[in-house]
Design an enzyme around this catalytic site. Sequence first.
Site, PDB file in Angstrom:
ATOM      1  N   GLY C  11      -5.808  -4.144  12.753  1.00  0.00           N
ATOM      2  CA  GLY C  11      -5.892  -5.600  12.698  1.00  0.00           C
ATOM      3  C   GLY C  11      -4.602  -6.220  13.188  1.00  0.00           C
ATOM      4  O   GLY C  11      -3.531  -5.714  12.887  1.00  0.00           O
ATOM      5  N   ARG C  72      -9.681  -0.956  17.202  1.00  0.00           N
ATOM      6  CA  ARG C  72      -9.901   0.129  16.240  1.00  0.00           C
ATOM      7  C   ARG C  72     -10.572   1.245  17.037  1.00  0.00           C
ATOM      8  O   ARG C  72     -11.441   0.993  17.865  1.00  0.00           O
ATOM      9  CB  ARG C  72     -10.795  -0.349  15.096  1.00  0.00           C
ATOM     10  N   ASP C 103      -1.005   1.046   7.708  1.00  0.00           N
ATOM     11  CA  ASP C 103      -0.910   2.467   7.377  1.00  0.00           C
ATOM     12  C   ASP C 103      -2.050   3.270   8.010  1.00  0.00           C
ATOM     13  O   ASP C 103      -1.886   4.453   8.294  1.00  0.00           O
ATOM     14  CB  ASP C 103      -0.823   2.683   5.857  1.00  0.00           C
ATOM     15  N   THR C 125       1.063  -5.730   9.099  1.00  0.00           N
ATOM     16  CA  THR C 125      -0.239  -6.081   8.524  1.00  0.00           C
ATOM     17  C   THR C 125      -0.046  -7.246   7.575  1.00  0.00           C
ATOM     18  O   THR C 125       0.947  -7.284   6.851  1.00  0.00           O
ATOM     19  CB  THR C 125      -0.880  -4.909   7.758  1.00  0.00           C
ATOM     20  N   ASP C 127      -1.519  -7.732   4.973  1.00  0.00           N
ATOM     21  CA  ASP C 127      -1.806  -7.318   3.600  1.00  0.00           C
ATOM     22  C   ASP C 127      -0.566  -6.876   2.824  1.00  0.00           C
ATOM     23  O   ASP C 127      -0.618  -6.748   1.600  1.00  0.00           O
ATOM     24  CB  ASP C 127      -2.828  -6.179   3.604  1.00  0.00           C
ATOM     25  N   ASP C 129       0.660  -4.059   2.485  1.00  0.00           N
ATOM     26  CA  ASP C 129       0.274  -2.920   1.644  1.00  0.00           C
ATOM     27  C   ASP C 129       0.700  -1.568   2.213  1.00  0.00           C
ATOM     28  O   ASP C 129       0.029  -0.566   1.971  1.00  0.00           O
ATOM     29  CB  ASP C 129      -1.233  -2.937   1.415  1.00  0.00           C
ATOM     30  N   ARG C 171      -8.286  -6.264   0.964  1.00  0.00           N
ATOM     31  CA  ARG C 171      -9.341  -5.370   0.455  1.00  0.00           C
ATOM     32  C   ARG C 171      -8.843  -4.553  -0.729  1.00  0.00           C
ATOM     33  O   ARG C 171      -9.431  -4.575  -1.809  1.00  0.00           O
ATOM     34  CB  ARG C 171      -9.831  -4.430   1.568  1.00  0.00           C
TER      35      ARG C 171
END
Lengths: 319, 319, 319, 319
Positions: C11, C72, C103, C125, C127, C129, C171
């Site tokens: 992403g 992707r 990741d 990202t 996120d 994360d 997510r």
Amino acid sequence: MKKIAVLTSGGDAPGMNAAIRAVVRKAKVLNIEVIGIYYGYQGLVEGQMTTLQVGDVGSIIQRGGTKLYSARYPDFKQSDVQDQAIANMREAGIEGLIVIGGDGSYRGAMDLVKKGFPCIGIPATIDNDVPGTQYTIGFDTALNTVIDAVDKIRDTATSHENLFIVEVMGRDAGDLALYAGVAAGAGAVIIPEVDFCIEDVIARIKRGEYRGKMYNIIIVAEGVMSGTELARLLKENAGITTRVSVLGHMQRGGSPTGRDRVLASQFGAYAVEALVAGKKGRAIGVRNHEIVDYDLTEAFKKEHATNLALYTLATELSI
Amino acid sequence: MKKIAVLTSGGDAPGMNAAIRAVVRKAKVLNIEVIGIYYGYQGLVEGQMTTLQVGDVGSIIQRGGTKLYSARYPDFKQSDVQDQAIANMREAGIEGLIVIGGDGSYRGAMDLVKKGFPCIGIPATIDNDVPGTQYTIGFDTALNTVIDAVDKIRDTATSHENLFIVEVMGRDAGDLALYAGVAAGAGAVIIPEVDFCIEDVIARIKRGEYRGKMYNIIIVAEGVMSGTELARLLKENAGITTRVSVLGHMQRGGSPTGRDRVLASQFGAYAVEALVAGKKGRAIGVRNHEIVDYDLTEAFKKEHATNLALYTLATELSI
Amino acid sequence: MKKIAVLTSGGDAPGMNAAIRAVVRKAKVLNIEVIGIYYGYQGLVEGQMTTLQVGDVGSIIQRGGTKLYSARYPDFKQSDVQDQAIANMREAGIEGLIVIGGDGSYRGAMDLVKKGFPCIGIPATIDNDVPGTQYTIGFDTALNTVIDAVDKIRDTATSHENLFIVEVMGRDAGDLALYAGVAAGAGAVIIPEVDFCIEDVIARIKRGEYRGKMYNIIIVAEGVMSGTELARLLKENAGITTRVSVLGHMQRGGSPTGRDRVLASQFGAYAVEALVAGKKGRAIGVRNHEIVDYDLTEAFKKEHATNLALYTLATELSI
Amino acid sequence: MKKIAVLTSGGDAPGMNAAIRAVVRKAKVLNIEVIGIYYGYQGLVEGQMTTLQVGDVGSIIQRGGTKLYSARYPDFKQSDVQDQAIANMREAGIEGLIVIGGDGSYRGAMDLVKKGFPCIGIPATIDNDVPGTQYTIGFDTALNTVIDAVDKIRDTATSHENLFIVEVMGRDAGDLALYAGVAAGAGAVIIPEVDFCIEDVIARIKRGEYRGKMYNIIIVAEGVMSGTELARLLKENAGITTRVSVLGHMQRGGSPTGRDRVLASQFGAYAVEALVAGKKGRAIGVRNHEIVDYDLTEAFKKEHATNLALYTLATELSI
């Protein structure tokens, strides 16, 4: 502890309101009443204060400026004036004071601590120049205000193939200029922490021209010299014509960024906890992602260390 | 008509790219090839041009500045220089030219028309001062840039109870200062179209103070005087201390607003239609929500009329 | 080392372009050529690449998205596909690869490292994360996009005294929801890292109503449940009516903030240095204000730790 | 006329506060007292009102939402409820009412006029769908909010070569979708005023792919169908995969743009003048750059006419 007070002092910074909100809300959780002092130390001495309820600080987290107003008040250096401030607080039943401001504001707090009144300092200044903390409230917002302005100037610079000088705030500290220089891809950054050399700046401009760079933006911290002065030097020393933009006071305003709001919320809550834990004469800061407290005097005894590796990076990436 | 050219000239304005895109795309619909001229009239004379395909103008509608670059080129007043421009276009098979710029840029276009080369002008300047059209491309974006800056300054003004002077662009036209003054709730607006009277400004400031107004912002168009000069006058005539902010070049940049993008798209498409319809020496404009064309000379013969009712409104609403 | 490659994968995140620029410019300083790979791992396998000069990455530091495109590409898990990628790079004389992504993207890099090809990962990202780094490129921009949206929703919520649910991205990680919750003063924050309890949410809403709070905003990370699902639960369990806003894909875009641009610049430059120093299979990160590198496998073996103290703070400050 | 009232009704729109401010300030100039009614018609009936001084509307011109709150109140269709409203106003000495809202809100005003109470309507809705005026307060801000969001989505769409559907507000009126479609360069715009044809949309997408367009954005007004429904149709009819973004309630909020603030200021001042001039049952509007008033019933009897030429333009420019 049943009652504490909070004030904002010195130049305003985005996120001060978020810090006030956090102080009031965290105190509420701990069943402590919060008194808001208007106009910084001046209001403290003149007794301009009001009780702040949870609802009074609703919908202010996103507002720039300070709901409690701020003021510069040189008289607060006088011992009897400080006594008056303490007397006012004692009379109102206030047991501790949280001061939101820059390191200049911390001096007043330290004076009160020396006279036995518990104070905690929260660093809030767009200059990011409070020793002992990696970030101050307001810096991130000011940084984004500057790069937003530079991005706009770049549109014009690109369209006309011009050389622009952008003067940003920062009397003794170059963090705002430095971070903005990296973030905006400036061709050169001039900050108080690095010796100024007009030949270097000229060389950088020439090198940019040589490699076909069609425009260039130089960022100068006001503490080194004004944008106009730099323009004069470039003209006189190398015949280079520039346009100057002085960003000015808009750098202090605006809705705080996410980072400044989160930091302000963390600082405000931690400051209340520190007071309740019996701490006094402590400054709040962030180090390695953790909220910490440290001796208030450190904040004005030490010098703020700027990130010189970042300065080197700015130089390398704008080849 | 098989091939036309487009250039941007004079000070850049947000939305110029959207106009270029519209010219290229509308021409494509009509099976006309578009040549982009770099650096305005200078590039026209020097023959700096490129074919613009539909894809070349993709993802530029949101960009400030101009993809074709702009330049000021005083030499274009010379007849032989104009001849060279026409020769270059004829050699390249170009049958018509669209000039995107302010009324200054229209003069060059008119000169080409007089020599028999069809030109159409699209008004693009943040000053909104092209006679014959109610709006120019870029004005709306600049207006929002100014009020965004003033909103930030207001945060500081409110927090410290200060009086601020904000100097905005506008040499001969006060539209930007005037609309910004209304939109930002300025305490006073000083524009070239209204005689300046320091006593009035002072009276307005005093009245504001009297009714308890805690801060005040005065907007001055650079064409009347600089912010610094106004500050000096206020100090000397009434002992009033102010802070000055000069918004500068950022007013020309930034991603265009919705209105500017729509207007630019309409103007660009209409300009192509006008050329195809055999029109020449026409300026594009918007009047009463309709896109219109009118004689190019009107745009620099007439004076731009400002909205004096709006000036009165600014005065009344900032009591 | 004479030639390295860079790609963006997974992403997209604001700041990827700033990282690409830093890679190219830092490499230039070290006399290394940079090859840009289009479409992530897919382009690597299909041989879609181009040389990136210093000028090719000019004026992209402020752009969202990625100039190199992303994709992707599940096929990259296959060993022979990875071999093809390495063969392509070897043929082009590429000696090291920098992968900018989350990741998930690191796994592909690790597979190449195991086969003997040096790779360095840069965390990008929204996120936040990626284990092993305190921040990832893009998180700060996404945070500000979310709070800007929530500030707008607040205007409506305040005017109508409504209860709003705002669904944000995330997510498996709740950082975006959590930081936005603190920064926007949300009445409740629902994240994957904390067990969901509908009774708690209802209790918080009721308490807010009781103390006279006139509107409320609940932020939910998509990983826990959709905003619509939460609305249904509130309706069924407590008869509470809400409005739902799903912020969606706009969270991935936009001009990167100052912080993201600086971080991306630091990461990009450091990654080049790491490759040159002979490092391989390392991830770049920031810890305690310092740029560091660590084993790439840590980034997907460990779990990202969220800041639970911040969760508690969010709860306390929105009483 | 000594005392008038003002209320905001229906969905809130950015600029309502600027209109309230203008009403209060213009009334002050004419020595008229202004009563603010909370919660629209409901507050009128329940007697929730307050006196608004000049200072009460300071620093609200830049705020989204409405300081007077808004509410939907279907009971106001009942005659006895309307009588109660009039009785409340008469008792408070109120001689005229200014209603700020959409055409739905105008019906209540017209009912009061029929019963002999003077009312003036100010059009404020992000839908721009009030017949008789070229613009309504809030439309310009919502337009810019939408294109800002689409610009962000475009970053992601570009990076991944995706097809995005963006659903924007507009039940019966497509102005917001249409203007945003032109301004954001959308590949297709679907609005209530133009018959929907799935084959056309598919053809446009295919044509875009054919000419090498690497991403596409389709804007759909919620009144035609939801984004999800459109995604389903594209999937079922042509196997086209899309991502859907529903912009939602954030479209109603945010600080008003310059244009909305100026328009709101003009409308508010004009409404007061109209009441003072003895007008009743009039709607305020803007036509050809002039502020006008017209019969309130026109605003809900006629249909809002959309700009179909702009629709054609949207189609042509996004080839």
